[in-house]
Design a protein around this motif. Structure first.
Motif, PDB file in Angstrom:
ATOM      1  N   LEU A 292       1.705  -2.687 -11.476  1.00 31.54           N
ATOM      2  CA  LEU A 292       2.085  -4.093 -11.603  1.00 31.54           C
ATOM      3  C   LEU A 292       3.571  -4.161 -11.922  1.00 31.54           C
ATOM      4  O   LEU A 292       4.034  -3.534 -12.884  1.00 31.54           O
ATOM      5  CB  LEU A 292       1.304  -4.773 -12.729  1.00 31.54           C
ATOM      6  N   VAL A 293       4.311  -4.927 -11.122  1.00 30.07           N
ATOM      7  CA  VAL A 293       5.744  -5.095 -11.332  1.00 30.07           C
ATOM      8  C   VAL A 293       6.016  -6.588 -11.391  1.00 30.07           C
ATOM      9  O   VAL A 293       5.814  -7.304 -10.414  1.00 30.07           O
ATOM     10  CB  VAL A 293       6.559  -4.449 -10.185  1.00 30.07           C
TER      11      VAL A 293
ATOM     12  N   GLN B  77      12.242   2.063  -9.298  1.00 32.13           N
ATOM     13  CA  GLN B  77      12.002   1.559 -10.650  1.00 32.13           C
ATOM     14  C   GLN B  77      10.666   2.027 -11.222  1.00 32.13           C
ATOM     15  O   GLN B  77      10.406   1.862 -12.407  1.00 32.13           O
ATOM     16  CB  GLN B  77      12.025   0.020 -10.645  1.00 32.13           C
ATOM     17  N   LEU B  78       9.831   2.615 -10.368  1.00 26.86           N
ATOM     18  CA  LEU B  78       8.529   3.118 -10.813  1.00 26.86           C
ATOM     19  C   LEU B  78       8.651   4.572 -11.253  1.00 26.86           C
ATOM     20  O   LEU B  78       9.560   5.287 -10.823  1.00 26.86           O
ATOM     21  CB  LEU B  78       7.515   3.008  -9.679  1.00 26.86           C
ATOM     22  N   PRO B  79       7.732   5.032 -12.070  1.00 26.26           N
ATOM     23  CA  PRO B  79       7.747   6.443 -12.459  1.00 26.26           C
ATOM     24  C   PRO B  79       7.603   7.362 -11.247  1.00 26.26           C
ATOM     25  O   PRO B  79       7.044   6.960 -10.227  1.00 26.26           O
ATOM     26  CB  PRO B  79       6.538   6.570 -13.380  1.00 26.26           C
TER      27      PRO B  79
ATOM     28  N   GLU C  12       2.987  -0.176 -15.275  1.00 26.34           N
ATOM     29  CA  GLU C  12       3.493  -1.538 -15.383  1.00 26.34           C
ATOM     30  C   GLU C  12       5.000  -1.478 -15.556  1.00 26.34           C
ATOM     31  O   GLU C  12       5.503  -0.674 -16.345  1.00 26.34           O
ATOM     32  CB  GLU C  12       2.886  -2.272 -16.581  1.00 26.34           C
ATOM     33  N   VAL C  13       5.706  -2.330 -14.821  1.00 23.77           N
ATOM     34  CA  VAL C  13       7.154  -2.409 -14.941  1.00 23.77           C
ATOM     35  C   VAL C  13       7.505  -3.868 -15.203  1.00 23.77           C
ATOM     36  O   VAL C  13       7.191  -4.736 -14.397  1.00 23.77           O
ATOM     37  CB  VAL C  13       7.864  -1.904 -13.653  1.00 23.77           C
TER      38      VAL C  13
ATOM     39  N   CYS D   1       0.872  -1.156   0.000  1.00 24.61           N
ATOM     40  CA  CYS D   1       0.000   0.000   0.000  1.00 24.61           C
ATOM     41  C   CYS D   1       0.919   1.218   0.000  1.00 24.61           C
ATOM     42  O   CYS D   1       1.753   1.379   0.897  1.00 24.61           O
ATOM     43  CB  CYS D   1      -0.894  -0.010   1.239  1.00 24.61           C
ATOM     44  N   ALA D   2       0.791   2.032  -1.042  1.00 22.35           N
ATOM     45  CA  ALA D   2       1.634   3.212  -1.185  1.00 22.35           C
ATOM     46  C   ALA D   2       0.768   4.445  -0.953  1.00 22.35           C
ATOM     47  O   ALA D   2      -0.150   4.709  -1.728  1.00 22.35           O
ATOM     48  CB  ALA D   2       2.261   3.246  -2.572  1.00 22.35           C
ATOM     49  N   GLY D   3       1.056   5.170   0.121  1.00 19.67           N
ATOM     50  CA  GLY D   3       0.298   6.390   0.419  1.00 19.67           C
ATOM     51  C   GLY D   3       0.794   7.536  -0.435  1.00 19.67           C
ATOM     52  O   GLY D   3       0.823   7.445  -1.659  1.00 19.67           O
ATOM     53  N   GLY D   4       1.236   8.594   0.199  1.00 22.59           N
ATOM     54  CA  GLY D   4       1.764   9.751  -0.514  1.00 22.59           C
ATOM     55  C   GLY D   4       3.122   9.473  -1.120  1.00 22.59           C
ATOM     56  O   GLY D   4       3.757   8.457  -0.855  1.00 22.59           O
ATOM     57  N   TYR D   5       3.595  10.428  -1.919  1.00 22.84           N
ATOM     58  CA  TYR D   5       4.856  10.267  -2.640  1.00 22.84           C
ATOM     59  C   TYR D   5       6.032   9.953  -1.717  1.00 22.84           C
ATOM     60  O   TYR D   5       6.856   9.118  -2.020  1.00 22.84           O
ATOM     61  CB  TYR D   5       5.138  11.529  -3.459  1.00 22.84           C
ATOM     62  N   ARG D   6       6.105  10.587  -0.578  1.00 22.91           N
ATOM     63  CA  ARG D   6       7.246  10.377   0.326  1.00 22.91           C
ATOM     64  C   ARG D   6       6.940   9.403   1.470  1.00 22.91           C
ATOM     65  O   ARG D   6       7.814   9.070   2.241  1.00 22.91           O
ATOM     66  CB  ARG D   6       7.695  11.710   0.897  1.00 22.91           C
TER      67      ARG D   6
END
Length: 146
Positions: free
Chosen positions: A100-101, A141-143, A125-126, A19-24
């Motif tokens: 998706l990675v 590795q993600l944008p 997608e990566v 789960c990825a919240g905010g950018y940082r």
């Protein structure tokens, strides 16, 4: 729960959901599971010799070729399991956009089993094998913005 982005990092034998919240904000690993059959040697997934068949005319016999590669079949099974978990797990299904990675071939298996509801939420997608990496290394590795 606030809306988060979901990052699914997988290969044919392991999957991790973040789960990825905010950018940082740090990522929270919310689920991880194994598919041991994805690590088994191809020869251990099938019998030693192919089956035998008789010709329809005459007395000839020949070996029957396997219709599918056992390792590819196991990858398909695991991809279906991952997508099933995404659909059944309330916390995962409430996440917003999805990344998706996975290695390119397995990424194709995942894509093939995504429902339209989740397919439209895939924002990234990566095509790399990163399932054993630390979250910080995966994030690189993600944008930008994940």
């Amino acid at each position: 729960m606030t809306a988060c982005a979901l990052v699914i990092v997988a290969d044919s034998s392991r999957a991790r959901f973040f789960c990825a919240g905010g950018y940082r904000d740090p990522w929270e690993e919310v689920l991880a599971f194994d598919h041991a059959a994805g690590r088994v040697q191809k020869s251990d997934l099938s019998s030693d010799r192919p089956g035998r068949a008789f010709d329809s005319v005459g007395g000839g016999r020949h070996a029957m070729a396997a219709r599918t590669d056992p390792r590819q079949h196991e990858a398909e099974v695991f991809a279906r399991e991952i997508v099933g978990e995404l659909s059944q797990n309330k916390r995962l299904s409430e996440c917003g956009r999805i990344a998706l990675v996975a290695p390119p071939r397995f990424l194709g298996h995942l894509r093939a089993h995504l429902t339209p509801r989740f397919r439209e939420r895939v924002a990234c997608e990566v095509g790399k094998s990163l399932v054993t990496q630390k979250p910080e290394d995966i994030r690189q590795q993600l944008p930008r913005g994940w």
